[in-house]
Design a protein around this motif. Structure first.
Motif, PDB file in Angstrom:
ATOM      1  N   ALA A 237       0.707  -1.222   0.123  1.00 20.10           N
ATOM      2  CA  ALA A 237       0.216  -0.134  -0.044  1.00 20.10           C
ATOM      3  C   ALA A 237       0.650   1.278   0.021  1.00 20.10           C
ATOM      4  N   GLN A 238       2.164   1.189   0.594  1.00 15.95           N
ATOM      5  CA  GLN A 238       3.021   2.386   0.662  1.00 15.95           C
ATOM      6  C   GLN A 238       3.780   2.592  -0.789  1.00 15.95           C
ATOM      7  N   SER A 239       3.904   1.490  -1.455  1.00 16.79           N
ATOM      8  CA  SER A 239       4.836   1.291  -2.394  1.00 16.79           C
ATOM      9  C   SER A 239       4.342   1.941  -3.767  1.00 16.79           C
ATOM     10  N   PHE A 240       4.861   2.238  -4.727  1.00 11.38           N
ATOM     11  CA  PHE A 240       4.642   2.663  -6.192  1.00 11.38           C
ATOM     12  C   PHE A 240       4.920   1.544  -7.238  1.00 11.38           C
ATOM     13  N   ALA A 241       3.810   1.562  -8.015  1.00 11.66           N
ATOM     14  CA  ALA A 241       4.031   0.459  -9.236  1.00 11.66           C
ATOM     15  C   ALA A 241       3.997   1.142 -10.454  1.00 11.66           C
ATOM     16  N   LEU A 242       4.874   0.813 -11.493  1.00 15.97           N
ATOM     17  CA  LEU A 242       4.798   1.442 -12.561  1.00 15.97           C
ATOM     18  C   LEU A 242       3.666   1.420 -13.384  1.00 15.97           C
ATOM     19  N   SER A 243       2.976   0.159 -13.616  1.00 12.39           N
ATOM     20  CA  SER A 243       1.968   0.005 -14.283  1.00 12.39           C
ATOM     21  C   SER A 243       0.918   0.665 -13.835  1.00 12.39           C
ATOM     22  N   THR A 244       0.432   0.803 -12.518  1.00 16.44           N
ATOM     23  CA  THR A 244      -0.500   1.463 -11.641  1.00 16.44           C
ATOM     24  C   THR A 244      -0.228   3.047 -12.126  1.00 16.44           C
ATOM     25  N   ASN A 245       0.862   3.516 -12.072  1.00 18.84           N
ATOM     26  CA  ASN A 245       1.098   5.005 -12.505  1.00 18.84           C
ATOM     27  C   ASN A 245       0.830   5.265 -13.637  1.00 18.84           C
ATOM     28  N   VAL A 246       1.178   4.512 -14.937  1.00 18.56           N
ATOM     29  CA  VAL A 246       1.021   4.889 -16.329  1.00 18.56           C
ATOM     30  C   VAL A 246      -0.410   4.709 -16.366  1.00 18.56           C
ATOM     31  N   LEU A 247      -1.129   3.902 -15.669  1.00 23.94           N
ATOM     32  CA  LEU A 247      -2.864   4.035 -15.924  1.00 23.94           C
ATOM     33  C   LEU A 247      -3.437   5.407 -15.617  1.00 23.94           C
ATOM     34  N   HIS A 248      -2.830   5.621 -14.422  1.00 18.45           N
ATOM     35  CA  HIS A 248      -3.324   7.134 -13.849  1.00 18.45           C
ATOM     36  C   HIS A 248      -2.984   8.177 -14.963  1.00 18.45           C
ATOM     37  N   TYR A 249      -1.616   8.036 -15.542  1.00 24.62           N
ATOM     38  CA  TYR A 249      -1.329   8.948 -16.357  1.00 24.62           C
ATOM     39  C   TYR A 249      -2.212   8.944 -17.648  1.00 24.62           C
ATOM     40  N   GLU A 250      -2.743   7.847 -18.130  1.00 25.65           N
ATOM     41  CA  GLU A 250      -3.788   7.675 -19.244  1.00 25.65           C
ATOM     42  C   GLU A 250      -5.084   8.065 -18.880  1.00 25.65           C
ATOM     43  N   ALA A 251      -5.442   8.085 -17.699  1.00 24.61           N
ATOM     44  CA  ALA A 251      -6.871   8.218 -16.854  1.00 24.61           C
ATOM     45  C   ALA A 251      -6.624  10.099 -16.981  1.00 24.61           C
ATOM     46  N   LEU A 252      -5.573  10.634 -16.451  1.00 24.47           N
ATOM     47  CA  LEU A 252      -5.676  11.889 -16.493  1.00 24.47           C
ATOM     48  C   LEU A 252      -5.447  12.646 -17.700  1.00 24.47           C
ATOM     49  N   GLN A 253      -4.744  12.042 -18.717  1.00 22.72           N
ATOM     50  CA  GLN A 253      -5.216  12.516 -20.177  1.00 22.72           C
ATOM     51  C   GLN A 253      -6.519  12.495 -20.748  1.00 22.72           C
ATOM     52  N   LEU A 254      -6.990  11.347 -20.355  1.00 25.37           N
ATOM     53  CA  LEU A 254      -8.506  11.461 -20.802  1.00 25.37           C
ATOM     54  C   LEU A 254      -9.375  12.303 -19.981  1.00 25.37           C
ATOM     55  N   ALA A 255      -9.082  12.616 -18.825  1.00 26.51           N
ATOM     56  CA  ALA A 255     -10.023  13.659 -18.182  1.00 26.51           C
ATOM     57  C   ALA A 255      -9.528  15.057 -18.659  1.00 26.51           C
ATOM     58  N   ALA A 256      -8.507  15.443 -19.005  1.00 25.45           N
ATOM     59  CA  ALA A 256      -8.150  16.442 -19.757  1.00 25.45           C
ATOM     60  C   ALA A 256      -8.846  16.859 -21.009  1.00 25.45           C
TER      61      ALA A 256
END
Length: 726
Positions: A237-256
């Protein structure tokens, strides 16, 4: 040498194995014949399978290729249902849903499975079922005391689901293709705003610039995370994953994009800026220059882990996070084996086959897309052959395969596997269909025809023919043989349109692609035991068993043998260690050990603290959450810790308390304070998946049909100095 054998096998497959009617692999054969009714019959180790004529068809020199495309459509028909079920929902009773089920062994709709499947092209084939399934994974809030909204659901998972697992945003990767329906598009916009705002509040770390949470799809933690997370997932829960952050990047672009379409320029700029900052942070934090690859995950303090996953790598490339040379390096350096590419590397010698030592066709399809992005013909061919071979020898599009043999089961005692495998697994079906429509015929997500076909596949697909064709319900794509074959990749030369038919005359080009990487060790070494750290007049003495690499507070300190010292400054260090194996491959980390003792505040709420020294401090809670097992459920306890110090602005720290085995420590947050200040701490109620209306149907544990549950038995508030600046 193993690498020489692998290279020879790969070269033989590329040069001479045409796979016109049959293929051979490890003394097993699969053979495809044309049936009298225009369908096909596939024979193999599994027996025989009759495949009827299908709506879409391909006409190539390979009966095997043509028939496997028909088989994928037949699998999809069987996955197209009017009701779904799962033992943990509505007591296993059927739930009406004209949608796709996940597979023979998974007759339900799961957020990530469906979303990846839809993104792999099912949105074009059956948009109604795609939308219905995606709508099924949206929910409003059933607890009227909480902020209301429309959210994507994180399915049951590690430590009680979100926010330990945070890849629910993959839903937007699929939904972006289906915005031609206005009502659905309105739901998508509302959901992306609400879901991203919630994730920003509870999972975003402003110091690291990243979103926390588990790797997408790789959710059996013992297979991919250190063994000590089996009973304690707070690290995940504390760590950071590449795949999940890339998916957030895609979602932020869609939101924009959606904010712009709604005329909200301020919101558009906000999301676009967040996406750009996230891309920068991903490249700064996950890129490992000595490997030329993106790490699969890193620790909560930024500690690098020498572990990699193919899905995260592929998504970074196809999503535009990895640019230019980094994209080419990341794929070229990712190892592969004769049967295909493993979903993780290096493998774990103490774990059974599932995500470990395995090929997953849907991940291979994303790797194929990544190979198209960087114009890598060897990788395109390799992933396509892997997807074909698995389907042909199994008689269905299976969930996964063992890495070395591409078998659906290998008997190795307690390491046997794949532990679970399912025929007509939806994302494997979608992978095959996408490998044909985009991987071979070049039909992109935008509807363009941009073939990137390895010259090495010409003997299989073209034989002595002048053209090959993909026939779809609304269009026809014909690829014509080029006059010359001086090069290694076939791309569009001349394109013409005749009614609903697109005709592409191919031309061969030379590409600067690297050969497949086949020389890496299979396994990482086993990690050492936890270091022992003590204080003496020389500083912090760190002892390990034998030779290891020492890490402290997110930084690699270097190799040690037995013991070393860390200067005793104001901040007691947190340390871990790794072993180094063949070719310098490091193990996963030992358990993390922190020097010194934290300050403990034990009174009721609010709690008070007098700051001894100015600086940064980590804040956490000791707790116990026995509301569900470690591996599933929806009752991770989530709170917001609010700190006020002598009238200064409040600092807010999300605290996550996953399902636990006895008393454990929660996730931590970092605050900055001044010496002498008096700080007061209060707890506000947070949010978890049990608060969503959808989970009123959950009958497999607490927080479901018996009502929302977001609580834990909380003990001491723990305060400890934090090292440096992230």
């Amino acid at each position: 040498m193993l690498s020489l054998v692998m290279t020879a096998v790969l070269a033989a497959g590329a040069a001479g194995d045409t796979w016109h009617d049959q293929l051979s692999w490890h003394d097993e054969q699969a053979r495809m014949t044309v049936a009298a009714n225009g369908g096909f019959t596939l024979s193999g180790p599994f027996g025989h399978r009759d495949i009827g004529p299908q709506t879409m068809r391909v006409d190539t020199a390979s009966t095997l290729f043509n028939g496997l495309f028909a088989m994928a459509q037949d699998d999809l028909k069987q996955d197209s249902v009017t009701a779904i079920s799962d033992g943990a929902f509505d007591h296993g009773q059927p739930i009406p849903c004209t949608c796709f089920e996940t597979g023979v062994k998974w007759p339900y709709v799961w957020t990530r499975d469906l979303s990846y499947s839809v993104d792999l092209g099912l949105w074009k084939i059956d948009p109604l079922r795609a939308r219905n399934g995606l709508r099924f994974k949206l929910s409003d809030v059933r607890d009227a005391s909480l902020p209301q909204g429309l959210y994507v659901m994180q399915d049951t998972g590690s430590g009680g689901s979100w926010p330990i697992s945070t890849d629910r945003v993959v839903w937007f990767l699929a939904a972006q293709h289906l915005l031609d329906d206005k009502a659905f598009a309105d739901d998508v916009y509302r959901a992306v705003v609400d879901t991203l705002d919630q994730d920003r509040l509870y999972t975003f770390d402003p110091d690291m610039g990243l979103y926390r949470g588990e790797t997408s799809f790789l959710d059996w933690r013992e297979q991919t995370y250190p063994a000590w997370t089996a009973d304690n997932v707070a690290f995940i829960a504390q760590s950071f994953a590449l795949s999940t952050n890339v998916l957030h990047y895609e979602a932020l672009q869609l939101a924009a994009r959606l904010a712009e379409a709604h005329g909200d320029k301020a919101k558009m700029k906000s999301y676009a800026d967040k996406a750009a900052a996230l891309k920068t942070a991903i490249n700064a934090r996950f890129w490992r220059a000595d490997r030329g690859m993106y790490m699969s995950y890193i620790g909560g303090d930024g500690t690098p882990y020498d572990t990699y996953d193919l899905l995260g790598t592929a998504l970074a490339i196809t999503g535009g996070v990895a640019d230019g040379d980094r994209a080419r390096q990341a794929l070229a350096h990712y190892p592969t084996w004769p049967a295909g590419s493993p979903v993780i590397w290096p493998e774990r010698p103490d774990q059974p086959i599932y995500h470990n030592r395995a090929i997953w066709p849907f991940v291979s399809a994303y790797a194929l897309r990544a190979a198209r992005t960087v114009n890598d013909p060897a990788r395109i061919e390799h992933e396509l052959r892997s997807i074909m071979r698995g389907a042909a020898l199994s008689g269905s599009n299976m969930e996964n395969y063992e890495l070395a043999t591409q078998a659906t089961h290998v008997d190795e005692g307690k390491l046997s596997g794949p532990v679970v495998d399912s025929p007509r697994q939806l994302w494997s079906v979608a992978a095959y269909l996408d490998a044909v429509s985009e991987g071979v015929f070049g039909l992109t997500q935008e509807g363009k025809v941009e073939p990137k076909l390895p010259v090495a596949l010409m003997p299989m697909l073209f034989g002595d023919r002048d053209s090959i064709t993909l026939q779809m319900p609304d269009r026809r794509i014909t690829l014509r043989r080029p006059r010359t074959l001086h090069g290694d990749l076939l791309v569009a030369g001349k394109t013409t349109q005749h009614g609903d038919e697109t005709i592409v005359t191919l031309k061969a080009i030379d590409t600067p692609s690297a050969p497949l990487r086949t020389d890496t060790p299979l396994y990482a070494p086993q990690p050492p035991a936890a270091p022992v750290i003590t204080a003496d007049d020389k500083g912090w003495r760190v002892e390990v068993d034998g030779k290891a690499v020492l890490y402290a507070d997110g930084q690699r300190m270097g190799r040690i043998d037995g013991n070393t010292y860390i200067s005793q400054g104001a901040t007691p260090p947190c340390v871990s260690a790794t072993r180094v194996g063949e070719q310098g491959v490091e193990s996963l980390h030992s358990p993390i050990v922190c020097a010194g003792e934290p300050t403990r505040l034990t009174e009721g709420w609010p709690r008070e603290w007098k700051v001894p020294v100015s600086g940064r401090y980590r804040i956490a809670l000791s707790y116990e959450n026995n509301h569900g097992p470690i591996n599933t459920g929806v009752t991770a306890a989530v709170k917001m810790l609010v700190m006020h110090c002598d009238g200064s602005a409040a600092q807010r720290v999300p605290i996550v308390m996953p399902h636990s085995v006895g008393e454990q420590q929660s996730t931590y947050g970092t605050v900055t304070v001044k010496a002498g200040a008096t700080c007061h701490f209060a707890l506000e109620q947070g949010f978890n998946m049990s608060d969503l209306s959808h989970f009123a149907h959950f009958t497999g544990g607490k927080g479901g049909s018996d009502g929302p549950l977001n609580d834990a038995r909380m003990g001491d508030l723990l305060i400890a100095p934090a090292a440096g600046t992230p």
